[in-house]
Write a protein that holds these residues in place. Structure first.
Motif, PDB file in Angstrom:
ATOM      1  N   PRO A 292      -0.468   6.643  -1.251  1.00  0.00           N
ATOM      2  CA  PRO A 292      -1.871   6.185  -1.151  1.00  0.00           C
ATOM      3  C   PRO A 292      -2.831   7.291  -0.717  1.00  0.00           C
ATOM      4  O   PRO A 292      -2.831   7.702   0.443  1.00  0.00           O
ATOM      5  CB  PRO A 292      -1.803   5.058  -0.108  1.00  0.00           C
ATOM      6  CG  PRO A 292      -0.568   5.335   0.690  1.00  0.00           C
ATOM      7  CD  PRO A 292       0.395   5.976  -0.262  1.00  0.00           C
ATOM      8  N   THR A 293      -3.637   7.770  -1.657  1.00  0.00           N
ATOM      9  CA  THR A 293      -4.614   8.829  -1.376  1.00  0.00           C
ATOM     10  C   THR A 293      -6.007   8.472  -1.891  1.00  0.00           C
ATOM     11  O   THR A 293      -6.854   9.347  -2.007  1.00  0.00           O
ATOM     12  CB  THR A 293      -4.202  10.166  -2.032  1.00  0.00           C
ATOM     13  OG1 THR A 293      -4.330  10.039  -3.459  1.00  0.00           O
ATOM     14  CG2 THR A 293      -2.778  10.563  -1.673  1.00  0.00           C
ATOM     15  N   GLN A 294      -6.225   7.188  -2.241  1.00  0.00           N
ATOM     16  CA  GLN A 294      -7.494   6.763  -2.842  1.00  0.00           C
ATOM     17  C   GLN A 294      -7.766   7.521  -4.138  1.00  0.00           C
ATOM     18  O   GLN A 294      -8.907   7.799  -4.495  1.00  0.00           O
ATOM     19  CB  GLN A 294      -8.653   6.923  -1.852  1.00  0.00           C
ATOM     20  CG  GLN A 294      -8.482   6.060  -0.599  1.00  0.00           C
ATOM     21  CD  GLN A 294      -9.583   6.246   0.411  1.00  0.00           C
ATOM     22  OE1 GLN A 294      -9.605   7.222   1.163  1.00  0.00           O
ATOM     23  NE2 GLN A 294     -10.530   5.316   0.456  1.00  0.00           N
TER      24      GLN A 294
ATOM     25  N   GLU B  90      -7.591  -1.516  -7.150  1.00  0.00           N
ATOM     26  CA  GLU B  90      -7.080  -0.174  -6.882  1.00  0.00           C
ATOM     27  C   GLU B  90      -5.894   0.136  -7.782  1.00  0.00           C
ATOM     28  O   GLU B  90      -5.726   1.279  -8.236  1.00  0.00           O
ATOM     29  CB  GLU B  90      -6.669  -0.043  -5.412  1.00  0.00           C
ATOM     30  CG  GLU B  90      -7.832   0.035  -4.442  1.00  0.00           C
ATOM     31  CD  GLU B  90      -7.381   0.175  -2.998  1.00  0.00           C
ATOM     32  OE1 GLU B  90      -7.946   1.032  -2.289  1.00  0.00           O
ATOM     33  OE2 GLU B  90      -6.474  -0.564  -2.574  1.00  0.00           O
TER      34      GLU B  90
ATOM     35  N   ARG C  42      -3.918   2.488   5.852  1.00  0.00           N
ATOM     36  CA  ARG C  42      -3.331   1.140   5.845  1.00  0.00           C
ATOM     37  C   ARG C  42      -1.814   1.167   5.964  1.00  0.00           C
ATOM     38  O   ARG C  42      -1.192   0.142   6.230  1.00  0.00           O
ATOM     39  CB  ARG C  42      -3.691   0.413   4.542  1.00  0.00           C
ATOM     40  CG  ARG C  42      -5.143   0.123   4.334  1.00  0.00           C
ATOM     41  CD  ARG C  42      -5.322  -0.718   3.060  1.00  0.00           C
ATOM     42  NE  ARG C  42      -6.583  -0.403   2.431  1.00  0.00           N
ATOM     43  CZ  ARG C  42      -6.756  -0.203   1.130  1.00  0.00           C
ATOM     44  NH1 ARG C  42      -5.731  -0.303   0.309  1.00  0.00           N
ATOM     45  NH2 ARG C  42      -7.941   0.088   0.653  1.00  0.00           N
TER      46      ARG C  42
ATOM     47  N   LYS D 268      -4.893   3.341   0.465  1.00  0.00           N
ATOM     48  CA  LYS D 268      -5.487   4.167   1.517  1.00  0.00           C
ATOM     49  C   LYS D 268      -4.442   4.468   2.570  1.00  0.00           C
ATOM     50  O   LYS D 268      -3.775   3.560   3.084  1.00  0.00           O
ATOM     51  CB  LYS D 268      -6.670   3.428   2.146  1.00  0.00           C
ATOM     52  CG  LYS D 268      -7.511   4.241   3.099  1.00  0.00           C
ATOM     53  CD  LYS D 268      -8.724   3.436   3.540  1.00  0.00           C
ATOM     54  CE  LYS D 268      -9.632   4.248   4.464  1.00  0.00           C
ATOM     55  NZ  LYS D 268     -10.815   3.459   4.876  1.00  0.00           N
ATOM     56  N   SER D 269      -4.300   5.747   2.910  1.00  0.00           N
ATOM     57  CA  SER D 269      -3.254   6.166   3.832  1.00  0.00           C
ATOM     58  C   SER D 269      -3.339   5.439   5.169  1.00  0.00           C
ATOM     59  O   SER D 269      -2.308   5.114   5.779  1.00  0.00           O
ATOM     60  CB  SER D 269      -3.339   7.682   4.057  1.00  0.00           C
ATOM     61  OG  SER D 269      -2.324   8.117   4.930  1.00  0.00           O
TER      62      SER D 269
ATOM     63  N   ASN E 180       0.820  -1.211   0.000  1.00  0.00           N
ATOM     64  CA  ASN E 180       0.000   0.000   0.000  1.00  0.00           C
ATOM     65  C   ASN E 180       0.853   1.259   0.000  1.00  0.00           C
ATOM     66  O   ASN E 180       0.541   2.243  -0.668  1.00  0.00           O
ATOM     67  CB  ASN E 180      -0.919  -0.036   1.217  1.00  0.00           C
ATOM     68  CG  ASN E 180      -1.842   1.157   1.327  1.00  0.00           C
ATOM     69  OD1 ASN E 180      -2.853   1.256   0.637  1.00  0.00           O
ATOM     70  ND2 ASN E 180      -1.506   2.095   2.220  1.00  0.00           N
TER      71      ASN E 180
END
Length: 352
Positions: free
Chosen positions: A160-162, A336, A324, A321-322, A100
């Motif tokens: 990771p910022t979605q 993703e 995670r 995702k941050s 991630n």
């Protein structure tokens, strides 16, 4: 079914997960990344454990976009229930240390670079930089590489910022503070208590409000984190040291923030460094406008990345995702990564 670019990216990420790449120990993953680019017909260069490459039809008369992510990781948490170096896939998730943070962004940006690599007549050059020591903001990461690169107009930093755009990011200063008093016997009215001086300064840190506040990042956050003072119950302490974590914003430079703190505190204030600056990119910047045009949202990020070391405007965006990051049994969803590649390409098409 995954498209070939996404499938190849997942295979690359699995290979990277299987190799320990703690900060300052990334030599083997740097070799894998360089070999992967070579296998895809890309001549890459290496500086220390940083790997970089220019698009095939690089034109020095055109502005250049930096595509940057990192291949170092933190050490695995003792709470892992899985082997952190086993790139296991289950229920649509790829598990493993660094999957991630920031393997998903790294592999997606490499795929994006490969997609555009041979294209002619682009409005911008593309420069890929997969760098080391991000997790420790080390001296041998992006900071050491940047001076060797051609001029950069702006950057896209993969974290990771979605797949939403962080257009502002907090900086960091760690301050070592020393309150000086005068020793004496606690039974008599003598001496000057350094702990009391430090306490007054710490109270100021807790309640002070800076005049300017960042639109996206809110107020500057100052957190006293360590304190040491005194040796015996019957001796007035003549010194007390404390450490403060300061999360800065684009409302002030680190140097300006430091000057304000030093002005008000009685204690001596020494920064360990001012190099991890807050960052901000204008909302009307072409890359931000391009992101908004394809429906991406903007936000301010409280977490630190290599943006802090880039002397050019940048956005932070990537799959994953941050929350995670740095957790036990870290993972990223396979879709993703596929979405990340698609979004990066769609974003760049708007301006290329």
């Amino acid at each position: 079914m995954m498209n070939p670019l996404a499938s190849q990216s997942i295979d690359l990420l699995k290979a990277l997960i299987a190799i320990p790449s703690f900060s300052k120990e990334e030599s083997k993953t740097a070799a894998v990344i360089r070999d992967y680019l070579s296998e895809n017909g890309i001549k890459a260069k290496r500086h220390l454990n940083n790997v970089w490459a220019k698009n095939k039809h690089f034109d020095a008369t055109k502005p250049t976009i930096l595509l940057n992510s990192h291949h170092d990781t933190v050490r695995p948490s003792t709470a892992y229930s899985r082997d952190p170096f086993n790139p296991d896939i289950a229920n649509g998730k790829l598990y493993g240390l660094g999957s991630n943070d920031a393997g998903g962004a790294l592999s997606s940006l490499i795929a994006t670079f490969i997609h555009f690599y041979e294209q002619k007549k682009l409005n911008y050059n593309l420069l890929l930089a997969i760098t080391a020591e991000e997790e420790i903001s080390g001296n041998n990461g992006i900071g050491s590489l940047f001076k060797k690169l051609p001029p950069i107009k702006f950057g896209i930093v993969g974290e990771p910022t979605q797949m939403q755009m962080a257009i502002a990011e907090k900086g960091l200063m760690v301050l070592d503070c020393l309150a000086k008093g005068e020793s004496g016997h606690t039974a008599r009215n003598e001496g000057q208590n350094a702990i009391c001086i430090a306490s007054g300064d710490i109270e100021w840190l807790q309640f002070y409000n800076f005049k300017k506040e960042s639109e996206f990042l809110g107020p500057i956050k100052m957190t006293p984190a360590i304190i040491k003072g005194g040796t015996k119950h019957n001796v007035v302490p003549d010194h007390c040291s404390f450490t403060v974590d300061v999360r800065t914003t684009d409302a002030y430079t680190n140097e300006e923030t430091l000057a304000i703190i030093q002005h008000y505190l009685i204690s001596e204030v020494t920064p360990r460094s001012t190099r991890l600056q807050p960052s901000f990119i204008a909302e009307d910047h072409p890359i931000v406008s391009a992101g908004k045009a394809i429906g991406l949202k903007t936000f301010g990020s409280p977490t630190l990345s290599d943006q802090a070391l880039l002397p050019v405007p940048s956005i932070k965006i990537g799959p994953g995702k941050s929350a995670r990051s740095h957790t036990a049994d870290e993972f990223i969803y396979l879709d993703e990564i596929a979405k990340g590649i698609h979004t990066y390409i769609t974003l760049l098409i708007q301006i290329l």
